[in-house]
Design a protein around this motif. Structure first.
Motif, PDB file in Angstrom:
ATOM      1  N   GLN A 318     -28.263  54.126 -41.790  1.00 51.36           N
ATOM      2  CA  GLN A 318     -28.218  54.864 -43.045  1.00 51.36           C
ATOM      3  C   GLN A 318     -29.609  55.007 -43.668  1.00 51.36           C
ATOM      4  O   GLN A 318     -29.862  55.960 -44.424  1.00 51.36           O
ATOM      5  CB  GLN A 318     -27.283  54.163 -44.027  1.00 51.36           C
ATOM      6  CG  GLN A 318     -25.804  54.262 -43.672  1.00 51.36           C
ATOM      7  CD  GLN A 318     -25.305  55.702 -43.673  1.00 51.36           C
ATOM      8  OE1 GLN A 318     -25.583  56.459 -44.588  1.00 51.36           O
ATOM      9  NE2 GLN A 318     -24.559  56.057 -42.631  1.00 51.36           N
ATOM     10  N   SER A 319     -30.508  54.089 -43.369  1.00 53.41           N
ATOM     11  CA  SER A 319     -31.866  54.175 -43.920  1.00 53.41           C
ATOM     12  C   SER A 319     -32.644  55.364 -43.355  1.00 53.41           C
ATOM     13  O   SER A 319     -33.708  55.728 -43.886  1.00 53.41           O
ATOM     14  CB  SER A 319     -32.629  52.886 -43.642  1.00 53.41           C
ATOM     15  OG  SER A 319     -32.831  52.706 -42.243  1.00 53.41           O
ATOM     16  N   GLU A 320     -32.143  55.932 -42.259  1.00 56.86           N
ATOM     17  CA  GLU A 320     -32.821  57.080 -41.653  1.00 56.86           C
ATOM     18  C   GLU A 320     -32.099  58.391 -41.947  1.00 56.86           C
ATOM     19  O   GLU A 320     -32.331  59.400 -41.285  1.00 56.86           O
ATOM     20  CB  GLU A 320     -32.932  56.858 -40.147  1.00 56.86           C
ATOM     21  CG  GLU A 320     -33.803  55.647 -39.821  1.00 56.86           C
ATOM     22  CD  GLU A 320     -33.960  55.421 -38.331  1.00 56.86           C
ATOM     23  OE1 GLU A 320     -35.116  55.319 -37.880  1.00 56.86           O
ATOM     24  OE2 GLU A 320     -32.933  55.350 -37.631  1.00 56.86           O
ATOM     25  N   LEU A 321     -31.262  58.343 -42.961  1.00 56.92           N
ATOM     26  CA  LEU A 321     -30.489  59.519 -43.363  1.00 56.92           C
ATOM     27  C   LEU A 321     -30.611  59.712 -44.872  1.00 56.92           C
ATOM     28  O   LEU A 321     -30.805  58.767 -45.618  1.00 56.92           O
ATOM     29  CB  LEU A 321     -29.018  59.349 -42.994  1.00 56.92           C
ATOM     30  CG  LEU A 321     -28.699  59.120 -41.523  1.00 56.92           C
ATOM     31  CD1 LEU A 321     -27.267  58.615 -41.369  1.00 56.92           C
ATOM     32  CD2 LEU A 321     -28.904  60.398 -40.717  1.00 56.92           C
ATOM     33  N   LEU A 322     -30.499  60.976 -45.299  1.00 54.34           N
ATOM     34  CA  LEU A 322     -30.459  61.295 -46.730  1.00 54.34           C
ATOM     35  C   LEU A 322     -29.208  62.115 -47.012  1.00 54.34           C
ATOM     36  O   LEU A 322     -28.864  63.016 -46.224  1.00 54.34           O
ATOM     37  CB  LEU A 322     -31.693  62.106 -47.137  1.00 54.34           C
ATOM     38  CG  LEU A 322     -33.024  61.360 -47.220  1.00 54.34           C
ATOM     39  CD1 LEU A 322     -34.148  62.342 -47.500  1.00 54.34           C
ATOM     40  CD2 LEU A 322     -32.978  60.280 -48.290  1.00 54.34           C
ATOM     41  N   PRO A 323     -28.508  61.838 -48.116  1.00 54.32           N
ATOM     42  CA  PRO A 323     -27.377  62.679 -48.479  1.00 54.32           C
ATOM     43  C   PRO A 323     -27.872  64.055 -48.935  1.00 54.32           C
ATOM     44  O   PRO A 323     -28.861  64.164 -49.662  1.00 54.32           O
ATOM     45  CB  PRO A 323     -26.724  61.925 -49.634  1.00 54.32           C
ATOM     46  CG  PRO A 323     -27.812  61.092 -50.212  1.00 54.32           C
ATOM     47  CD  PRO A 323     -28.720  60.744 -49.072  1.00 54.32           C
ATOM     48  N   ILE A 324     -27.208  65.106 -48.472  1.00 52.16           N
ATOM     49  CA  ILE A 324     -27.585  66.476 -48.842  1.00 52.16           C
ATOM     50  C   ILE A 324     -26.353  67.264 -49.256  1.00 52.16           C
ATOM     51  O   ILE A 324     -25.223  66.941 -48.867  1.00 52.16           O
ATOM     52  CB  ILE A 324     -28.277  67.225 -47.676  1.00 52.16           C
ATOM     53  CG1 ILE A 324     -27.367  67.240 -46.428  1.00 52.16           C
ATOM     54  CG2 ILE A 324     -29.643  66.647 -47.373  1.00 52.16           C
ATOM     55  CD1 ILE A 324     -27.869  68.151 -45.312  1.00 52.16           C
ATOM     56  N   SER A 325     -26.576  68.289 -50.054  1.00 52.86           N
ATOM     57  CA  SER A 325     -25.544  69.300 -50.248  1.00 52.86           C
ATOM     58  C   SER A 325     -25.454  70.058 -48.926  1.00 52.86           C
ATOM     59  O   SER A 325     -26.478  70.523 -48.403  1.00 52.86           O
ATOM     60  CB  SER A 325     -25.932  70.254 -51.379  1.00 52.86           C
ATOM     61  OG  SER A 325     -25.008  71.321 -51.489  1.00 52.86           O
ATOM     62  N   PRO A 326     -24.272  70.172 -48.313  1.00 47.67           N
ATOM     63  CA  PRO A 326     -24.174  70.813 -47.000  1.00 47.67           C
ATOM     64  C   PRO A 326     -24.787  72.214 -46.993  1.00 47.67           C
ATOM     65  O   PRO A 326     -24.815  72.885 -48.039  1.00 47.67           O
ATOM     66  CB  PRO A 326     -22.666  70.868 -46.746  1.00 47.67           C
ATOM     67  CG  PRO A 326     -22.082  69.817 -47.617  1.00 47.67           C
ATOM     68  CD  PRO A 326     -22.957  69.747 -48.824  1.00 47.67           C
ATOM     69  N   PRO A 327     -25.293  72.669 -45.867  1.00 42.64           N
ATOM     70  CA  PRO A 327     -25.839  74.026 -45.787  1.00 42.64           C
ATOM     71  C   PRO A 327     -24.832  75.053 -46.298  1.00 42.64           C
ATOM     72  O   PRO A 327     -23.633  74.926 -46.081  1.00 42.64           O
ATOM     73  CB  PRO A 327     -26.116  74.204 -44.290  1.00 42.64           C
ATOM     74  CG  PRO A 327     -26.284  72.815 -43.765  1.00 42.64           C
ATOM     75  CD  PRO A 327     -25.358  71.959 -44.574  1.00 42.64           C
ATOM     76  N   GLY A 328     -25.338  76.080 -46.971  1.00 43.50           N
ATOM     77  CA  GLY A 328     -24.462  77.094 -47.548  1.00 43.50           C
ATOM     78  C   GLY A 328     -24.149  76.790 -48.996  1.00 43.50           C
ATOM     79  O   GLY A 328     -24.692  75.851 -49.597  1.00 43.50           O
ATOM     80  N   SER A 329     -23.252  77.580 -49.579  1.00 43.58           N
ATOM     81  CA  SER A 329     -22.946  77.410 -51.003  1.00 43.58           C
ATOM     82  C   SER A 329     -21.472  77.576 -51.330  1.00 43.58           C
ATOM     83  O   SER A 329     -21.094  77.508 -52.497  1.00 43.58           O
ATOM     84  CB  SER A 329     -23.758  78.419 -51.823  1.00 43.58           C
ATOM     85  OG  SER A 329     -23.395  79.754 -51.485  1.00 43.58           O
ATOM     86  N   LYS A 330     -20.629  77.769 -50.319  1.00 38.37           N
ATOM     87  CA  LYS A 330     -19.209  77.999 -50.590  1.00 38.37           C
ATOM     88  C   LYS A 330     -18.550  76.826 -51.297  1.00 38.37           C
ATOM     89  O   LYS A 330     -17.563  77.005 -52.019  1.00 38.37           O
ATOM     90  CB  LYS A 330     -18.473  78.319 -49.286  1.00 38.37           C
ATOM     91  CG  LYS A 330     -18.814  79.674 -48.698  1.00 38.37           C
ATOM     92  CD  LYS A 330     -17.997  79.955 -47.441  1.00 38.37           C
ATOM     93  CE  LYS A 330     -18.333  81.327 -46.874  1.00 38.37           C
ATOM     94  NZ  LYS A 330     -17.555  81.612 -45.636  1.00 38.37           N
ATOM     95  N   HIS A 331     -19.076  75.624 -51.078  1.00 38.32           N
ATOM     96  CA  HIS A 331     -18.468  74.426 -51.669  1.00 38.32           C
ATOM     97  C   HIS A 331     -18.855  74.243 -53.132  1.00 38.32           C
ATOM     98  O   HIS A 331     -18.342  73.344 -53.802  1.00 38.32           O
ATOM     99  CB  HIS A 331     -18.887  73.187 -50.867  1.00 38.32           C
ATOM    100  CG  HIS A 331     -20.378  73.000 -50.800  1.00 38.32           C
ATOM    101  ND1 HIS A 331     -21.191  73.766 -50.003  1.00 38.32           N
ATOM    102  CD2 HIS A 331     -21.203  72.110 -51.423  1.00 38.32           C
ATOM    103  CE1 HIS A 331     -22.446  73.373 -50.131  1.00 38.32           C
ATOM    104  NE2 HIS A 331     -22.482  72.373 -50.993  1.00 38.32           N
TER     105      HIS A 331
END
Length: 556
Positions: A318-331
């Motif tokens: 998990q230290s090598e990952l960042l939370p992101i808003s998924p690609p796109g904008s439908k959500h």
């Protein structure tokens, strides 16, 4: 002459951008442009003489000689159409000198024309290529105008046609309404105001070309020396051309390269919009609230954005990952994007994690990097131009997310999850002094008819009727001031649950109505009629976008 195998067809006419002009338009432009029995007239894309025939009638009405020797000229690339033009003129007891060839190969004669009238060919940039495009761009450049690669055929045609006019001559053309609204036409708009002493446009509420969905405007330009503004006459349909009078025109003075989109609005709505956006309570632009910027550019979203299942399979820490808003904008449909929403998307298998190892990647991360190199990810443009290729340059976590490509309207969403985001979105980092109230209420208060109208005015229509905002255009979005937002904050908080339900239920107009009542009517003092005018104007521009997308589908 072409043989029988080369008989003109609708498909061939479409390919060269030829559309038959309603006689009422041709007669109107001929009567406007031709003012003396001795006037010389050029129709630079004459087809079968749609404008030369009414020019004959106009010249005769002014007392010209029956055969009008040397007064009528034309250029036509399709020789069968040129033959048809000569036949029609002869049947009308007149003649013209019609050159067969590409208008962009023509240079102006020693004696230029009093009037240039016609309907330029309309070929979109996707089909306008090769030698034809090169010649058109060179013709425009010869007049000091550098057009972009997105310009359709009419743009260079308009500029080149102007070169055939006398200093006090008149240019009367049927042009697509995108003259007013698209960015690539900015050079044409500037040229018209620089070249002519008076520029007028006739706009139509209804479509006037039979079986063609493209909107048109009539360009009426005359004289020389430059004009500080242009004038517009709003017609419902062709019949309104007969009712035009001197006080029918409304003037507009655009600033710099500003689009002429406001001229499409009904005069009453434009007046309300102008007054409102000059008012201190609504004169702030989104750029005044903070900085707008593009999300992180990965170079390959499929590689760098991962699902929870992929993370588990790859055994990434998990230290090598960042939370992101998924690609796109439908959500992003509500007012906020919070941790619960992000977690729900992650459970659904959306790409909610960004691969972001540190300087010393773990064994699992090194294995994934090797996989990317095997697949050639490191050779993509963005990746090969950064070191190391697998480290995505991050941007600051935004306070708000901004959907810049939309069918209906741009959306501002509070980033309560405080995630990173990719370049399918813009971020807005609010200024410190307004951060708290901006995060809480700016997405809500922007659901008002004036801001939504402003989105149509400052944005640009793309293929499929999409509305796009570049960062600098998003910065021009008119929004209430911080002082206004503070003044209506309690009322907005009270309706927030209703707004949320309306948005979740796909009933945005209900949300807009609620905000309009509080902000525009109660606080800023607009009447229901004035607010209704803003809504109607926004709907008008929205429908124009939709109509244009239908036209694109019909012509492709």
């Amino acid at each position: 002459m072409k043989g029988s195998d080369d008989v003109d067809t609708p498909a061939l006419r479409k390919a060269r951008g030829a559309f038959f002009t309603p006689p009422a338009l041709a007669h109107f432009l001929s009567e406007w442009a031709i003012r003396s029995s001795a006037d010389t007239v050029l129709e630079p894309s004459c087809g079968d003489a749609a404008f030369l025939l009414p020019a004959v009638d106009r010249l005769r009405a002014l007392g010209a000689k029956a055969d009008m020797p040397g007064q009528l000229h034309g250029v036509e690339i399709h020789d069968a159409s040129a033959t048809a033009a000569n036949t029609r003129l002869a049947a009308h007891g007149a003649s013209a000198r019609i050159a067969i060839g590409d208008f962009f190969d023509e240079g102006p004669p020693p004696s230029k024309y009093d009037a240039v009238i016609g309907n330029p060919p309309y070929v979109r940039y996707q089909q306008f290529s090769g030698d034809a495009r090169a010649k058109s761009l060179q013709a425009a450049l010869a007049q000091g105008v550098r057009l972009t690669g997105l310009a359709s055929s009419w743009a260079a045609f308009t500029i080149h046609a102007s070169h055939f006019l006398k200093e006090d001559g008149r240019l009367g053309l049927v042009l697509p309404a995108e003259l007013l609204t698209v960015n690539y036409a900015s050079q044409v708009r500037r040229f018209l105001l620089d070249r002519f002493a008076k520029v007028r446009l006739v706009l139509f509420e209804e479509l006037v070309f039979p079986d063609v969905l493209e909107e048109v405007v009539l360009l009426l330009a005359e004289g020389s020396g430059g004009a500080p503004s242009f004038e517009v006459y709003q017609a419902r349909n062709l019949n309104d051309l007969e009712r035009m009078c001197s006080d029918s025109w409304v003037g507009y003075a655009p600033a710099g390269d500003q689009k002429w989109t406001p001229a499409l609005l009904p005069a009453a709505a434009l007046d309300v919009y102008a007054r409102l956006t000059d008012d201190a309570g609504f004169s702030t632009l989104l750029g005044g609230w903070g900085e707008t910027y593009l999300g992180a550019v990965t170079g390959n979203n499929d590689y760098f954005s991962l699902t929870r299942a992929e993370v588990a399979k790859l055994k990434l820490d998990q230290s090598e990952l960042l939370p992101i808003s998924p690609p796109g904008s439908k959500h992003l449909r509500g007012l906020t994007f919070g941790s619960a929403a992000w977690e729900s998307l992650a459970k659904e298998g959306k790409r909610c994690f960004l691969f972001a190892p540190g300087p010393k990647p773990s064994a699992a991360a090194r294995a994934y990097i090797a996989k990317g190199e095997k697949e050639g990810v490191h050779l993509t443009y963005k990746c090969r131009n950064r070191t190391p290729w697998w480290r995505v340059p991050l941007v600051e976590r935004p306070d708000l997310l901004f959907t810049y490509m939309n069918h209906d309207r741009p959306r501002l969403i509070t980033n309560d999850a405080e995630t990173q985001f990719l370049n399918s979105l813009y971020g807005v980092k609010l200024n410190d002094a307004v951060r708290a109230i901006g995060r809480e209420l700016l997405p809500l208060v922007c659901l008002n008819s004036a801001t939504l109208l402003g989105a149509e005015v400052v944005g640009r229509a793309y293929g499929g009727g999409m509305l796009k905002h570049e960062p600098r255009e998003a910065d021009l979005l008119p929004v209430p001031s911080a002082a206004t937002l503070e003044a209506v904050a309690d009322e907005l908080r009270a309706i927030r649950p209703q707004i949320g339900r309306a948005l979740r239920g796909a009933k945005p107009q209900r949300a807009i109505d609620l905000v309009d009542t509080i902000l525009l009517e109660r606080h800023l003092g607009l009447s229901p009629l004035e607010v209704g005018g803003l809504r109607g104007a926004r709907d008008l521009l929205f429908q124009r976008r939709v109509t244009r997308s239908r036209s694109e589908r019909a012509t492709n």
